[in-house]
Design an enzyme around this catalytic site. Structure first.
Site, mmCIF file in Angstrom:
data_model
loop_
_atom_site.group_PDB
_atom_site.id
_atom_site.type_symbol
_atom_site.label_atom_id
_atom_site.label_comp_id
_atom_site.label_asym_id
_atom_site.label_seq_id
_atom_site.Cartn_x
_atom_site.Cartn_y
_atom_site.Cartn_z
ATOM 1 N N HIS A 107 -21.198 30.727 -67.764
ATOM 2 C CA HIS A 107 -20.250 30.058 -68.660
ATOM 3 C C HIS A 107 -18.847 30.517 -68.325
ATOM 4 O O HIS A 107 -18.639 31.679 -67.990
ATOM 5 C CB HIS A 107 -20.567 30.375 -70.135
ATOM 6 C CG HIS A 107 -19.957 29.401 -71.082
ATOM 7 N ND1 HIS A 107 -18.659 29.505 -71.518
ATOM 8 C CD2 HIS A 107 -20.462 28.280 -71.646
ATOM 9 C CE1 HIS A 107 -18.391 28.487 -72.322
ATOM 10 N NE2 HIS A 107 -19.473 27.722 -72.411
ATOM 11 N N ASP B 94 -27.149 24.773 -72.719
ATOM 12 C CA ASP B 94 -27.945 23.722 -72.087
ATOM 13 C C ASP B 94 -29.343 24.180 -71.674
ATOM 14 O O ASP B 94 -30.218 23.343 -71.438
ATOM 15 C CB ASP B 94 -27.216 23.199 -70.838
ATOM 16 C CG ASP B 94 -26.022 22.335 -71.209
ATOM 17 O OD1 ASP B 94 -26.147 21.532 -72.145
ATOM 18 O OD2 ASP B 94 -24.961 22.463 -70.555
HETATM 19 C C1 LIG Z 1 -22.093 22.864 -72.275
HETATM 20 C C2 LIG Z 1 -21.648 23.476 -71.053
HETATM 21 O O1 LIG Z 1 -20.824 22.900 -70.380
HETATM 22 S S1 LIG Z 1 -22.248 24.994 -70.642
HETATM 23 C C3 LIG Z 1 -22.178 25.033 -68.861
HETATM 24 C C4 LIG Z 1 -23.184 24.104 -68.266
HETATM 25 N N1 LIG Z 1 -23.221 24.181 -66.801
HETATM 26 C C5 LIG Z 1 -24.203 24.789 -66.138
HETATM 27 O O2 LIG Z 1 -25.140 25.328 -66.693
HETATM 28 C C6 LIG Z 1 -24.108 24.719 -64.637
HETATM 29 C C7 LIG Z 1 -24.365 26.059 -63.994
HETATM 30 N N2 LIG Z 1 -23.279 26.976 -64.272
HETATM 31 C C8 LIG Z 1 -22.104 26.905 -63.569
HETATM 32 O O3 LIG Z 1 -21.941 26.094 -62.650
HETATM 33 C C9 LIG Z 1 -20.982 27.837 -63.962
HETATM 34 O O4 LIG Z 1 -21.490 29.032 -64.520
HETATM 35 C C10 LIG Z 1 -19.989 27.182 -64.928
HETATM 36 C C11 LIG Z 1 -19.490 25.862 -64.348
HETATM 37 C C12 LIG Z 1 -20.638 26.914 -66.260
HETATM 38 C C13 LIG Z 1 -18.799 28.121 -65.137
HETATM 39 O O5 LIG Z 1 -18.158 28.153 -63.955
HETATM 40 P P1 LIG Z 1 -16.952 29.139 -63.568
HETATM 41 O O6 LIG Z 1 -16.390 29.825 -64.712
HETATM 42 O O7 LIG Z 1 -16.026 28.327 -62.728
HETATM 43 O O8 LIG Z 1 -17.696 30.196 -62.691
HETATM 44 P P2 LIG Z 1 -17.950 30.063 -61.140
HETATM 45 O O9 LIG Z 1 -18.661 28.799 -60.810
HETATM 46 O O10 LIG Z 1 -16.652 30.336 -60.437
HETATM 47 O O11 LIG Z 1 -18.942 31.264 -60.945
HETATM 48 C C14 LIG Z 1 -18.568 32.626 -60.752
HETATM 49 C C15 LIG Z 1 -19.628 33.269 -59.883
HETATM 50 O O12 LIG Z 1 -20.889 33.241 -60.558
HETATM 51 C C16 LIG Z 1 -21.810 32.431 -59.837
HETATM 52 N N3 LIG Z 1 -22.495 31.572 -60.774
HETATM 53 C C17 LIG Z 1 -21.972 30.999 -61.882
HETATM 54 N N4 LIG Z 1 -22.896 30.256 -62.500
HETATM 55 C C18 LIG Z 1 -24.017 30.370 -61.762
HETATM 56 C C19 LIG Z 1 -25.299 29.822 -61.896
HETATM 57 N N5 LIG Z 1 -25.603 29.028 -62.895
HETATM 58 N N6 LIG Z 1 -26.218 30.148 -60.973
HETATM 59 C C20 LIG Z 1 -25.923 30.962 -59.932
HETATM 60 N N7 LIG Z 1 -24.705 31.493 -59.767
HETATM 61 C C21 LIG Z 1 -23.771 31.195 -60.670
HETATM 62 C C22 LIG Z 1 -20.968 31.588 -58.890
HETATM 63 O O13 LIG Z 1 -21.691 31.173 -57.766
HETATM 64 C C23 LIG Z 1 -19.858 32.536 -58.566
HETATM 65 O O14 LIG Z 1 -20.313 33.472 -57.640
HETATM 66 P P3 LIG Z 1 -19.337 34.039 -56.473
HETATM 67 O O15 LIG Z 1 -18.228 34.736 -57.214
HETATM 68 O O16 LIG Z 1 -20.235 34.918 -55.695
HETATM 69 O O17 LIG Z 1 -18.860 32.827 -55.738
HETATM 70 O O1 LIG Z 2 -16.924 25.373 -73.443
HETATM 71 C C1 LIG Z 2 -17.347 25.044 -72.330
HETATM 72 O O2 LIG Z 2 -16.729 25.240 -71.255
HETATM 73 C C2 LIG Z 2 -18.644 24.358 -72.196
HETATM 74 C C3 LIG Z 2 -19.515 24.470 -73.399
HETATM 75 O O3 LIG Z 2 -20.195 25.445 -73.603
HETATM 76 C C4 LIG Z 2 -19.490 23.388 -74.368
HETATM 77 O O4 LIG Z 2 -18.717 22.435 -74.205
HETATM 78 O O5 LIG Z 2 -20.238 23.451 -75.355
#
Ligand SMILES: CC(=O)SCCNC(=O)CCNC(=O)[C@H](O)C(C)(C)COP(=O)(O)OP(=O)(O)OC[C@H]1O[C@@H](n2cnc3c(N)ncnc32)[C@H](O)[C@@H]1OP(=O)(O)O
Ligand SMILES: O=C([O-])CC(=O)C(=O)O
Length: 370
Positions: free
Chosen positions: A256, A307
């Site tokens: 997150h 999620d």
């Molecule tokens: C309701 C919502 O929107 S909740 C979020 C729903 N999205 C997901 O579940 C998708 C999977 N999760 C992700 O893609 C990310 O954690 C996000 C998009 C939610 C947050 O992204 P950011 O804050 O930009 O973090 P970012 O993607 O830069 O990740 C930081 C590090 O953790 C890793 N990481 C983050 N999430 C994950 C994951 N789900 N699985 C594996 N590695 C991950 C990244 O690869 C990165 O590693 P690195 O520094 O070695 O390159």
């Molecule tokens: O806040 C965020 O980036 C994503 C999330 O968890 C939501 O929208 O519920």
């Protein structure tokens, strides 16, 4: 210029709707744990729109309004039937919500009263659109909404054509409470950017649905289910997840932008997933999910977000996987509309800058020489 990729940590607005402070989520100052246990989705929607929980008569008034608005124009229903087969459910919702504006005579009335009325109307109509889309896709006729029921009850009724059982209604209602608002998440930000140009509320919601669709945001709940289906059985969890992690692939439903020590909503969905599994006598999805969490948290320190467990919850409720993100939209419509109303109340155009990294001092080469 300092570039903050993904606007991480940037405070772009003030808001009094929801807060995330030290990992604690509140709506209008009330802890999400309290709301999840003690409020219905309609009470929460009222809270987001009006800034306080409703009295019984205020709640009755809102339920009546939602009931009156829930039917969608016949032309919108007819147009759903014309969408190509295999239309993505969120693309369908985005298009259908946009088309609702065409039939709302007040679509461009920017008065406060009209915008609040449209907020409630959009909230009431989104479940009807999703249920109708799902039935039409399955070759069935849409079912008209019922008056005097909750959104969770009405949605399951319109989807399946039968009276839903109370356990399913309660579980869906609680999931709606948990997803209703979340500060300046991507889809809410998209809505606020759109209406900050003084565009109309339908445009704001259409933008928000487009942003929610992506798998890094709301689309992750469907992606979690795809993963659970690919895993197939409990014994395959370890090799599957280890391979993904070794290939540096993301595990959907984990991580997150704001929560680094865990999403406070996830525990409620996990509990719901466990209880529904027990009730239906099938714990496999729950146990598979717990095993995934053990490995991902153990190896990467990443915690499940909202999620992750919602996928097993919705599947156990018999909801098809491509409706998971649209259900998120049912709930988040309350937060999106509350944020849009707040944006109108204290508006300034949202227009950040970009640091230019392209070529400079270029000239137009005559077309024959390119
Ligand atoms: C309701 C919502 O929107 S909740 C979020 C729903 N999205 C997901 O579940 C998708 C999977 N999760 C992700 O893609 C990310 O954690 C996000 C998009 C939610 C947050 O992204 P950011 O804050 O930009 O973090 P970012 O993607 O830069 O990740 C930081 C590090 O953790 C890793 N990481 C983050 N999430 C994950 C994951 N789900 N699985 C594996 N590695 C991950 C990244 O690869 C990165 O590693 P690195 O520094 O070695 O390159
Ligand atoms: O806040 C965020 O980036 C994503 C999330 O968890 C939501 O929208 O519920």
């Amino acid at each position: 210029m300092t570039v903050t990729k993904g606007l991480e940590g940037i405070v772009a607005t003030t808001s009094s709707i929801s807060s995330i402070i030290d990992g604690v989520l509140t709506y209008r100052g009330i802890n999400i744990d309290d709301l999840a246990e003690n409020a219905t989705f309609e009470e929460v929607a009222y809270l987001l729109w009006y800034g306080k929980l409703p009295s019984q008569s205020e709640l009755n008034g809102l339920l009546k309004q939602i009931g009156e608005y829930a039917a969608v124009p016949a032309s919108v229903l007819e147009s759903l039937k014309l969408y190509p087969k295999n239309t993505n459910s969120m693309a369908a919702l985005r298009t259908a919500v946009s088309s609702l504006a065409l039939y709302d005579e007040q679509a461009n009335d920017m008065s406060k009263e009209a915008n609040l009325r449209k907020a409630i109307k959009i909230q009431a109509q989104i479940p009807t659109l999703i249920a109708a889309f799902a039935r039409i896709r399955d070759g069935k006729e849409p079912i008209a909404p019922k008056q005097g029921t909750s959104i969770a009850h009405n949605f399951l009724y319109m989807l399946n054509g039968t009276e839903p059982d109370q356990v399913a209604v309660k579980a869906l209602d609680q999931a709606l409470v948990l997803h209703a608002d979340h500060e300046l998440n991507a889809s809410t930000f998209a809505a606020r950017v759109t209406v900050a140009t003084l565009s109309d509320i339908y445009s704001g919601i259409t933008s928000a649905i487009g942003a929610l669709k992506g798998p890094l945001h709301g689309g992750a709940n469907e992606a979690v289910m795809v993963m659970l289906e690919e895993i197939g059985s409990f014994s395959n969890v370890e090799p599957y997840i280890n391979e993904k992690l070794a290939n540096k692939e993301k595990i959907m439903g984990f991580g997150h932008r704001v929560y680094k020590n865990g999403d406070p909503r996830a525990k409620h969905l996990q509990k719901m997933s466990r209880e529904l599994g027990k009730l239906t006598g099938n714990m496999e999805l729950y146990e598979t999910s717990v095993k995934i969490e053990e490995i991902v948290t153990g190896q990467k320190g990443l915690k499940p977000n909202v999620d992750f467990y919602s996928a097993s919850v919705y599947t156990t409720l018999g909801i098809p996987r491509d409706l998971f993100t649209p259900i998120f939209a049912i709930s988040r419509a309350s937060g999106w509309t509350a944020h849009i109303l707040e944006q109108y109340d204290n508006n300034r155009l949202i227009r950040p800058r970009a640091e230019y990294t392209g070529p400079v001092d270029q000239k137009v080469t005559p077309i024959a020489q390119r």
